[in-house]
Design a protein around this motif. Structure first.
Motif, PDB file in Angstrom:
ATOM      1  N   UNK A  82     -11.653  -2.156   5.085  1.00  0.00           N
ATOM      2  CA  UNK A  82     -10.426  -2.920   5.248  1.00  0.00           C
ATOM      3  C   UNK A  82      -9.906  -2.849   6.669  1.00  0.00           C
ATOM      4  N   UNK A  83      -9.420  -3.968   7.168  1.00  0.00           N
ATOM      5  CA  UNK A  83      -8.904  -4.032   8.525  1.00  0.00           C
ATOM      6  C   UNK A  83      -7.399  -4.165   8.475  1.00  0.00           C
ATOM      7  N   UNK A  84      -6.740  -3.844   9.572  1.00  0.00           N
ATOM      8  CA  UNK A  84      -5.280  -3.872   9.605  1.00  0.00           C
ATOM      9  C   UNK A  84      -4.814  -4.687  10.795  1.00  0.00           C
ATOM     10  N   UNK A  85      -4.386  -5.905  10.537  1.00  0.00           N
ATOM     11  CA  UNK A  85      -3.822  -6.720  11.583  1.00  0.00           C
ATOM     12  C   UNK A  85      -4.855  -7.497  12.370  1.00  0.00           C
ATOM     13  N   UNK A  99      -6.582  -8.717  -0.870  1.00  0.00           N
ATOM     14  CA  UNK A  99      -5.805  -9.927  -0.651  1.00  0.00           C
ATOM     15  C   UNK A  99      -4.338  -9.506  -0.702  1.00  0.00           C
ATOM     16  N   UNK A 100      -3.602  -9.587   0.405  1.00  0.00           N
ATOM     17  CA  UNK A 100      -2.227  -9.097   0.419  1.00  0.00           C
ATOM     18  C   UNK A 100      -1.311  -9.789  -0.594  1.00  0.00           C
ATOM     19  N   UNK A 101      -1.629 -11.023  -0.943  1.00  0.00           N
ATOM     20  CA  UNK A 101      -0.811 -11.714  -1.940  1.00  0.00           C
ATOM     21  C   UNK A 101      -1.079 -11.157  -3.333  1.00  0.00           C
ATOM     22  N   UNK A 120       1.014  -8.330  -6.818  1.00  0.00           N
ATOM     23  CA  UNK A 120       1.153  -8.648  -8.241  1.00  0.00           C
ATOM     24  C   UNK A 120       0.945  -7.419  -9.129  1.00  0.00           C
ATOM     25  N   UNK A 121       0.502  -6.305  -8.542  1.00  0.00           N
ATOM     26  CA  UNK A 121       0.235  -5.092  -9.307  1.00  0.00           C
ATOM     27  C   UNK A 121       1.530  -4.587  -9.951  1.00  0.00           C
ATOM     28  N   UNK A 122       1.444  -4.078 -11.185  1.00  0.00           N
ATOM     29  CA  UNK A 122       2.642  -3.690 -11.909  1.00  0.00           C
ATOM     30  C   UNK A 122       3.431  -2.565 -11.255  1.00  0.00           C
ATOM     31  N   UNK A 123       2.804  -1.814 -10.343  1.00  0.00           N
ATOM     32  CA  UNK A 123       3.515  -0.747  -9.632  1.00  0.00           C
ATOM     33  C   UNK A 123       4.692  -1.311  -8.836  1.00  0.00           C
ATOM     34  N   UNK A 124       4.630  -2.599  -8.506  1.00  0.00           N
ATOM     35  CA  UNK A 124       5.711  -3.217  -7.738  1.00  0.00           C
ATOM     36  C   UNK A 124       7.057  -3.060  -8.435  1.00  0.00           C
ATOM     37  N   UNK A 125       7.069  -3.019  -9.758  1.00  0.00           N
ATOM     38  CA  UNK A 125       8.330  -2.870 -10.482  1.00  0.00           C
ATOM     39  C   UNK A 125       8.959  -1.504 -10.252  1.00  0.00           C
ATOM     40  N   UNK A 126       8.151  -0.519  -9.857  1.00  0.00           N
ATOM     41  CA  UNK A 126       8.635   0.849  -9.699  1.00  0.00           C
ATOM     42  C   UNK A 126       8.678   1.298  -8.234  1.00  0.00           C
ATOM     43  N   UNK A 127       7.720   0.852  -7.454  1.00  0.00           N
ATOM     44  CA  UNK A 127       7.646   1.285  -6.054  1.00  0.00           C
ATOM     45  C   UNK A 127       7.212   0.119  -5.175  1.00  0.00           C
ATOM     46  N   UNK A 128       8.080  -0.883  -5.012  1.00  0.00           N
ATOM     47  CA  UNK A 128       7.684  -2.073  -4.239  1.00  0.00           C
ATOM     48  C   UNK A 128       7.317  -1.750  -2.798  1.00  0.00           C
ATOM     49  N   UNK A 129       7.942  -0.700  -2.230  1.00  0.00           N
ATOM     50  CA  UNK A 129       7.659  -0.374  -0.832  1.00  0.00           C
ATOM     51  C   UNK A 129       6.193   0.019  -0.635  1.00  0.00           C
ATOM     52  N   UNK A 130       5.607   0.687  -1.631  1.00  0.00           N
ATOM     53  CA  UNK A 130       4.211   1.117  -1.530  1.00  0.00           C
ATOM     54  C   UNK A 130       3.304  -0.095  -1.365  1.00  0.00           C
ATOM     55  N   UNK A 131       3.510  -1.101  -2.195  1.00  0.00           N
ATOM     56  CA  UNK A 131       2.639  -2.274  -2.143  1.00  0.00           C
ATOM     57  C   UNK A 131       2.940  -3.144  -0.934  1.00  0.00           C
ATOM     58  N   UNK A 132       4.180  -3.134  -0.480  1.00  0.00           N
ATOM     59  CA  UNK A 132       4.501  -3.898   0.724  1.00  0.00           C
ATOM     60  C   UNK A 132       3.763  -3.333   1.932  1.00  0.00           C
ATOM     61  N   UNK A 133       3.676  -1.999   2.020  1.00  0.00           N
ATOM     62  CA  UNK A 133       2.933  -1.371   3.111  1.00  0.00           C
ATOM     63  C   UNK A 133       1.450  -1.744   3.018  1.00  0.00           C
ATOM     64  N   UNK A 134       0.889  -1.678   1.811  1.00  0.00           N
ATOM     65  CA  UNK A 134      -0.527  -2.023   1.641  1.00  0.00           C
ATOM     66  C   UNK A 134      -0.774  -3.482   1.998  1.00  0.00           C
ATOM     67  N   UNK A 135       0.144  -4.354   1.580  1.00  0.00           N
ATOM     68  CA  UNK A 135      -0.039  -5.783   1.846  1.00  0.00           C
ATOM     69  C   UNK A 135      -0.008  -6.075   3.345  1.00  0.00           C
ATOM     70  N   UNK A 136       0.805  -5.334   4.094  1.00  0.00           N
ATOM     71  CA  UNK A 136       0.891  -5.563   5.537  1.00  0.00           C
ATOM     72  C   UNK A 136      -0.354  -5.082   6.269  1.00  0.00           C
ATOM     73  N   UNK A 157      -5.024  -8.612   6.754  1.00  0.00           N
ATOM     74  CA  UNK A 157      -4.824 -10.057   6.840  1.00  0.00           C
ATOM     75  C   UNK A 157      -5.306 -10.732   5.560  1.00  0.00           C
ATOM     76  N   UNK A 158      -4.899 -11.946   5.361  1.00  0.00           N
ATOM     77  CA  UNK A 158      -5.357 -12.699   4.194  1.00  0.00           C
ATOM     78  C   UNK A 158      -6.832 -13.039   4.349  1.00  0.00           C
ATOM     79  N   UNK A 159      -7.538 -13.285   3.239  1.00  0.00           N
ATOM     80  CA  UNK A 159      -8.940 -13.717   3.349  1.00  0.00           C
ATOM     81  C   UNK A 159      -9.102 -14.956   4.204  1.00  0.00           C
ATOM     82  N   UNK A 160      -8.128 -15.849   4.140  1.00  0.00           N
ATOM     83  CA  UNK A 160      -8.217 -17.083   4.935  1.00  0.00           C
ATOM     84  C   UNK A 160      -8.140 -16.777   6.433  1.00  0.00           C
ATOM     85  N   UNK A 161      -7.264 -15.809   6.810  1.00  0.00           N
ATOM     86  CA  UNK A 161      -7.146 -15.443   8.218  1.00  0.00           C
ATOM     87  C   UNK A 161      -8.435 -14.784   8.713  1.00  0.00           C
TER      88      UNK A 161
END
Length: 217
Positions: A109-112, A134-136, A140-156, A159-163
């Motif tokens: 996995x690459x970052x940025x 895929x950051x999008x 959608x993982x159910x952990x978002x309901x409990x710890x959205x910050x964790x998935x936001x960091x992973x999503x950042x 890059x998207x597959x398209x990028x």
């Protein structure tokens, strides 16, 4: 060039601080390994950039592994060749690799966008495989309901597959890699059916590396 940390690591994750238990939790899953082997095709030489502890690194071909973090290099098993202490962006490394082009590049996995997927085309003759998330979809993982910050960091982090496809310059196919229940590779999404592991502090600290959801190549 990426700023290197105290242990030599580069990028947005401090593997010197987070990676000491990586090999204990991030054990390659044979089902994912089979997908990577298929993607490698008939390539005999592989350049593995950001190779970490050697997860999913092929043993039936000649591999040049590159890993800047000393903590991660120290966890590579004895049957794998030592990794080169460098970042992909370093000019000295680029000169060395350009003298001997590889049939294939396997990139975790690459970052940025600074990771420059276009650079991969300049040091390889054949396909480039990126096992990433895929950051999008990760949001959608159910952990978002409990710890959205964790998935936001992973999503950042990725890059998207398209990028990535744009950076590689076309001729890219994207396929989905399923995350099986009971998977041996312990990253956040792999615990969807074993949520008790998310309460393990060391498991949460194990930084993300290969083993995500989609594979542009």
């Amino acid at each position: 060039m990426a700023q290197r940390r105290q242990d030599g690591g580069a990028g947005d994750a401090d593997y010197g601080a987070l990676g000491s238990t990586y090999s204990r939790y991030r054990r390659p899953d044979p089902r994912i390994a089979a997908v990577i082997t298929q993607a490698l095709g008939e390539a005999r030489t592989v350049l593995n950039v950001g190779s970490g502890a050697g997860s999913y690194e092929p043993t039936d071909r000649e591999v040049t592994a590159v890993e800047p973090s000393a903590v991660m290099r120290a966890q590579r098993p004895a049957h794998l060749a030592p990794a080169v202490d460098a970042t992909a962006e370093q000019a000295a490394l680029r000169r060395r690799l350009l003298r001997r082009r590889h049939d294939h590049l396997q990139r975790p996995p690459v970052a940025g966008p600074s990771c420059g997927p276009g650079r991969a085309r300049r040091v390889t003759r054949g396909p480039v495989v990126i096992l990433t998330c895929d950051p999008a979809r990760v949001q959608e993982f159910w952990v978002r309901e409990y710890a959205p910050e964790v998935l936001e960091v992973e999503a950042r982090r990725c890059p998207s597959p398209e990028a990535l496809a744009d950076g590689l310059g076309g001729g890219v196919s994207i396929s989905t890699v399923l995350i099986p229940q009971g998977r041996t590779d312990g990253f956040t999404e792999a615990y969807y059916g074993r949520p008790e592991h998310l309460l393990d502090v060391e498991a949460r600290r194990a930084p993300a590396r290969p083993g995500r959801s989609s594979t542009p190549r």
